[in-house]
Design a protein around this motif. Structure first.
Motif, PDB file in Angstrom:
ATOM      1  N   ARG A   1       4.521  22.579  12.217  1.00 35.92           N
ATOM      2  CA  ARG A   1       3.846  22.804  13.891  1.00 35.92           C
ATOM      3  C   ARG A   1       2.965  21.475  13.710  1.00 35.92           C
ATOM      4  NH1 ARG A   1       5.780  27.230  16.114  1.00 35.92           N
ATOM      5  NH2 ARG A   1       3.797  26.442  17.549  1.00 35.92           N
ATOM      6  N   ILE A   2       2.553  21.270  12.759  1.00 32.93           N
ATOM      7  CA  ILE A   2       1.554  19.800  12.175  1.00 32.93           C
ATOM      8  C   ILE A   2       2.110  18.861  11.633  1.00 32.93           C
ATOM      9  CG2 ILE A   2      -0.774  18.671  12.207  1.00 32.93           C
ATOM     10  CD1 ILE A   2      -1.636  21.258  13.370  1.00 32.93           C
ATOM     11  N   GLY A   3       2.132  17.025  12.168  1.00 36.22           N
ATOM     12  CA  GLY A   3       2.833  16.641  11.086  1.00 36.22           C
ATOM     13  C   GLY A   3       1.727  15.127  11.863  1.00 36.22           C
ATOM     14  N   VAL A   4       1.707  14.856  10.032  1.00 38.23           N
ATOM     15  CA  VAL A   4       0.482  13.741   9.473  1.00 38.23           C
ATOM     16  C   VAL A   4       1.103  12.049   8.911  1.00 38.23           C
ATOM     17  CG1 VAL A   4      -1.926  13.309   9.663  1.00 38.23           C
ATOM     18  CG2 VAL A   4      -1.480  15.484  10.935  1.00 38.23           C
ATOM     19  N   LEU A   5       0.754  11.154   9.817  1.00 35.88           N
ATOM     20  CA  LEU A   5       1.088   9.963   9.023  1.00 35.88           C
ATOM     21  C   LEU A   5      -0.356   9.198   8.652  1.00 35.88           C
ATOM     22  CD1 LEU A   5       4.684   8.451  10.326  1.00 35.88           C
ATOM     23  CD2 LEU A   5       4.108  10.296   7.770  1.00 35.88           C
ATOM     24  N   VAL A   6      -0.645   8.943   8.196  1.00 29.18           N
ATOM     25  CA  VAL A   6      -1.407   7.848   7.932  1.00 29.18           C
ATOM     26  C   VAL A   6      -1.626   6.481   6.462  1.00 29.18           C
ATOM     27  CG1 VAL A   6      -2.889   9.185   5.770  1.00 29.18           C
ATOM     28  CG2 VAL A   6      -4.209   7.147   7.397  1.00 29.18           C
ATOM     29  N   GLY A   7      -1.181   5.529   7.294  1.00 35.00           N
ATOM     30  CA  GLY A   7      -1.063   4.267   6.165  1.00 35.00           C
ATOM     31  C   GLY A   7      -2.381   3.277   5.649  1.00 35.00           C
ATOM     32  N   LEU A   8      -2.319   3.604   4.485  1.00 38.28           N
ATOM     33  CA  LEU A   8      -3.118   2.515   3.395  1.00 38.28           C
ATOM     34  C   LEU A   8      -2.761   1.118   3.544  1.00 38.28           C
ATOM     35  CD1 LEU A   8      -5.159   5.571   1.492  1.00 38.28           C
ATOM     36  CD2 LEU A   8      -5.418   4.872   4.063  1.00 38.28           C
ATOM     37  N   ALA A   9      -3.561  -0.023   4.030  1.00 41.71           N
ATOM     38  CA  ALA A   9      -3.343  -0.944   2.470  1.00 41.71           C
ATOM     39  C   ALA A   9      -4.229  -1.670   1.777  1.00 41.71           C
ATOM     40  CB  ALA A   9      -2.817  -2.183   4.022  1.00 41.71           C
ATOM     41  N   THR A  10      -3.596  -1.716   0.889  1.00 44.65           N
ATOM     42  CA  THR A  10      -4.588  -1.638  -0.448  1.00 44.65           C
ATOM     43  C   THR A  10      -3.766  -2.894  -1.513  1.00 44.65           C
ATOM     44  OG1 THR A  10      -6.051  -1.287  -2.140  1.00 44.65           O
ATOM     45  CG2 THR A  10      -3.369   0.655  -1.065  1.00 44.65           C
TER      46      THR A  10
ATOM     47  N   GLY B   1       1.008  -0.835   0.119  1.00 49.00           N
ATOM     48  CA  GLY B   1       0.917  -0.108  -0.214  1.00 49.00           C
ATOM     49  C   GLY B   1       0.918   1.247  -0.304  1.00 49.00           C
ATOM     50  N   VAL B   2      -0.049   2.205   0.613  1.00 50.35           N
ATOM     51  CA  VAL B   2       0.530   3.479   0.679  1.00 50.35           C
ATOM     52  C   VAL B   2       0.959   4.140   2.346  1.00 50.35           C
ATOM     53  CG1 VAL B   2      -1.332   5.031  -0.299  1.00 50.35           C
ATOM     54  CG2 VAL B   2       1.342   5.682  -1.086  1.00 50.35           C
ATOM     55  N   VAL B   3       1.859   5.138   2.787  1.00 49.85           N
ATOM     56  CA  VAL B   3       1.974   5.768   3.838  1.00 49.85           C
ATOM     57  C   VAL B   3       2.155   7.353   2.732  1.00 49.85           C
ATOM     58  CG1 VAL B   3       3.100   6.572   5.330  1.00 49.85           C
ATOM     59  CG2 VAL B   3       2.947   3.771   5.264  1.00 49.85           C
ATOM     60  N   GLY B   4       0.930   7.451   3.593  1.00 47.09           N
ATOM     61  CA  GLY B   4       0.538   9.426   3.097  1.00 47.09           C
ATOM     62  C   GLY B   4       0.699   9.989   4.032  1.00 47.09           C
ATOM     63  N   SER B   5       1.130  11.728   3.792  1.00 41.72           N
ATOM     64  CA  SER B   5       1.688  12.658   5.071  1.00 41.72           C
ATOM     65  C   SER B   5       1.262  14.204   4.671  1.00 41.72           C
ATOM     66  CB  SER B   5       3.053  12.830   5.240  1.00 41.72           C
ATOM     67  OG  SER B   5       3.426  13.271   3.941  1.00 41.72           O
TER      68      SER B   5
ATOM     69  N   VAL C   1     -13.190  17.372   3.465  1.00 40.55           N
ATOM     70  CA  VAL C   1     -12.819  18.383   1.765  1.00 40.55           C
ATOM     71  C   VAL C   1     -13.975  18.801   0.981  1.00 40.55           C
ATOM     72  CG1 VAL C   1     -11.675  17.889  -0.795  1.00 40.55           C
ATOM     73  CG2 VAL C   1     -11.086  16.724   1.386  1.00 40.55           C
ATOM     74  N   ASP C   2     -15.766  17.889   1.333  1.00 40.20           N
ATOM     75  CA  ASP C   2     -16.384  17.933   1.027  1.00 40.20           C
ATOM     76  C   ASP C   2     -17.657  18.937   2.161  1.00 40.20           C
ATOM     77  OD1 ASP C   2     -17.821  15.904   2.077  1.00 40.20           O
ATOM     78  OD2 ASP C   2     -17.692  14.520   0.350  1.00 40.20           O
ATOM     79  N   GLY C   3     -17.306  18.327   3.589  1.00 44.24           N
ATOM     80  CA  GLY C   3     -18.333  19.231   4.252  1.00 44.24           C
ATOM     81  C   GLY C   3     -18.978  18.561   4.431  1.00 44.24           C
TER      82      GLY C   3
ATOM     83  N   LYS D   1      -3.238  11.176   1.046  1.00 44.98           N
ATOM     84  CA  LYS D   1      -3.131  12.926   1.036  1.00 44.98           C
ATOM     85  C   LYS D   1      -3.702  13.279   2.007  1.00 44.98           C
ATOM     86  CE  LYS D   1      -0.432  16.332   0.370  1.00 44.98           C
ATOM     87  NZ  LYS D   1       0.362  16.651   1.185  1.00 44.98           N
ATOM     88  N   GLN D   2      -4.893  13.014   1.298  1.00 44.72           N
ATOM     89  CA  GLN D   2      -6.561  13.685   1.710  1.00 44.72           C
ATOM     90  C   GLN D   2      -6.674  13.195   3.392  1.00 44.72           C
ATOM     91  OE1 GLN D   2      -9.232  12.763  -0.979  1.00 44.72           O
ATOM     92  NE2 GLN D   2      -9.536  14.281  -2.257  1.00 44.72           N
ATOM     93  N   LEU D   3      -6.688  11.649   3.593  1.00 39.44           N
ATOM     94  CA  LEU D   3      -7.191  11.473   4.824  1.00 39.44           C
ATOM     95  C   LEU D   3      -6.137  12.128   5.961  1.00 39.44           C
ATOM     96  CD1 LEU D   3      -7.686   7.342   4.183  1.00 39.44           C
ATOM     97  CD2 LEU D   3      -9.241   9.453   5.058  1.00 39.44           C
ATOM     98  N   ALA D   4      -4.568  12.238   5.290  1.00 40.01           N
ATOM     99  CA  ALA D   4      -3.427  13.135   6.275  1.00 40.01           C
ATOM    100  C   ALA D   4      -4.328  14.077   6.821  1.00 40.01           C
ATOM    101  CB  ALA D   4      -2.174  12.743   6.034  1.00 40.01           C
ATOM    102  N   MET D   5      -4.968  15.162   5.737  1.00 41.54           N
ATOM    103  CA  MET D   5      -5.521  16.384   5.971  1.00 41.54           C
ATOM    104  C   MET D   5      -6.604  16.320   6.795  1.00 41.54           C
ATOM    105  SD  MET D   5      -4.544  17.583   1.876  1.00 41.54           S
ATOM    106  CE  MET D   5      -5.580  19.585   2.329  1.00 41.54           C
ATOM    107  N   GLN D   6      -7.185  15.517   6.698  1.00 43.89           N
ATOM    108  CA  GLN D   6      -8.344  15.472   7.313  1.00 43.89           C
ATOM    109  C   GLN D   6      -8.419  14.995   9.222  1.00 43.89           C
ATOM    110  OE1 GLN D   6     -12.115  15.068   6.942  1.00 43.89           O
ATOM    111  NE2 GLN D   6     -12.174  14.626   8.876  1.00 43.89           N
TER     112      GLN D   6
END
Length: 307
Positions: A165-174, A149-153, A255-257, A186-191
């Motif tokens: 000042r804020i850092g995020v990682l999210v791992g997607l297994a696929t 998969g991929v790890v987004g940031s 992203v869409d609210g 990327k969108q989930l990391a921003m979320q």
């Protein structure tokens, strides 16, 4: 009467943002139990503890780095934001997160990792402290890795690539690949950066935290004066709001609210023709949970405690 120390009043004030007199009263009412005092303040409408706890109270930088199915995030603290703007310090933090990306140990092991020239991370940081004249620390580090998969940031308030000042990682297994999966990561990391969830799914919510929240909501519902028979429905309705605020899959997609995050992930999986599982995430906010001293705090507390 329970003796309430100045230090305990300060801790409660840092966690809740409530006034000093209210903090003193809460501690007196709860036998100087810090967690119980937080709950007391919330029940009485005197603090928004869940959101105010862990506000930024230190400077430095948070850094992220990713490489395919692996990512790392670190926090290096300093006393002032001036250091965070220093190009040499930025290069140091970038080197530290690059080292973390290739290692599996915790922050203690990372501190002993050799940098260019042979000096360890800890030794290099000590040299910075001596030269710049500010206290600094390698506070924490975390890595996320998925088998396939991929790890987004995402970095918020970036001062340089991968540093802010804020850092995020999210791992997607696929088993799916391509731009759609990378865009979702990327969108989930921003979320996560924007909404700061505490848990991934409802079933992941800590049972103690859930019971505490249920107890607080029950007290608040009773205080509304509504009939006892409707209190259960009121509490369950407010618990849904709690989940929507604190559980990633229950949050509304920024992203869409409109769309729930879990539905966004399901739609993306259908597009790529393969399941997408969120394996985990990491969210570092610079200085969260570190108390900053106030110069006049001692005299201010002394005056209050005499009452």
């Amino acid at each position: 009467m329970v003796q309430v120390s100045a230090g305990l009043v300060k801790q409660l004030r840092d966690r809740t943002g409530a006034g000093m007199m209210n903090c003193k009263r809460a501690l007196a009412e709860t036998g100087a139990d810090l967690d119980a005092a937080v709950d007391w303040l919330r029940k009485n409408g005197l603090a928004a503890a869940a959101k105010k706890a862990g506000r930024v109270a230190a400077e430095g930088l948070v850094a992220v780095a990713t490489d395919g199915n692996r990512g790392a995030v670190v926090e290096v603290n300093s006393e002032t934001d001036f250091v965070g703007r220093n190009a040499e310090f930025q290069a140091f933090v970038a080197s530290v997160v690059a080292l973390a990306l290739g290692r599996t140990g915790g922050v203690e092991e990372l501190a002993l990792a050799p940098m260019t020239g042979g000096a360890t991370v800890a030794d290099t940081l000590t040299e910075f402290i001596a030269r710049i004249g500010e206290n600094m620390s390698l506070r924490r580090a975390e890595t996320i890795e998925v088998g396939e998969g991929v790890v987004g940031s995402y970095v918020h308030n970036a001062v340089a690539p991968g540093l802010g000042r804020i850092g995020v990682l999210v791992g997607l297994a696929t088993g799916g690949a391509g731009e759609r999966v990378e865009a979702l990561a990327k969108q989930l990391a921003m979320q996560i950066a924007a909404a700061n969830p505490r848990w991934l799914r409802i079933e992941d919510v800590d049972s103690d935290a859930l019971e505490r929240e249920r107890a607080i909501l029950t007290e608040q519902a009773r205080a509304s004066g509504r009939p006892e028979k409707v209190l259960g429905k009121m509490v369950e309705g407010r618990l849904r709001k709690f989940f929507e605020e604190n559980v990633l899959f229950e949050q509304t997609f920024v992203v869409d609210g409109e769309t729930k995050v879990s539905e966004v992930i399901a739609a993306a999986a259908e597009e790529v023709g393969a399941p997408i599982a969120v394996e985990g995430f990491a969210h570092f906010t610079l200085g969260e949970g570190i108390g900053r001293e106030k110069e006049d705090f001692a005299s201010e507390v002394a005056a209050v405690l005499k009452d």
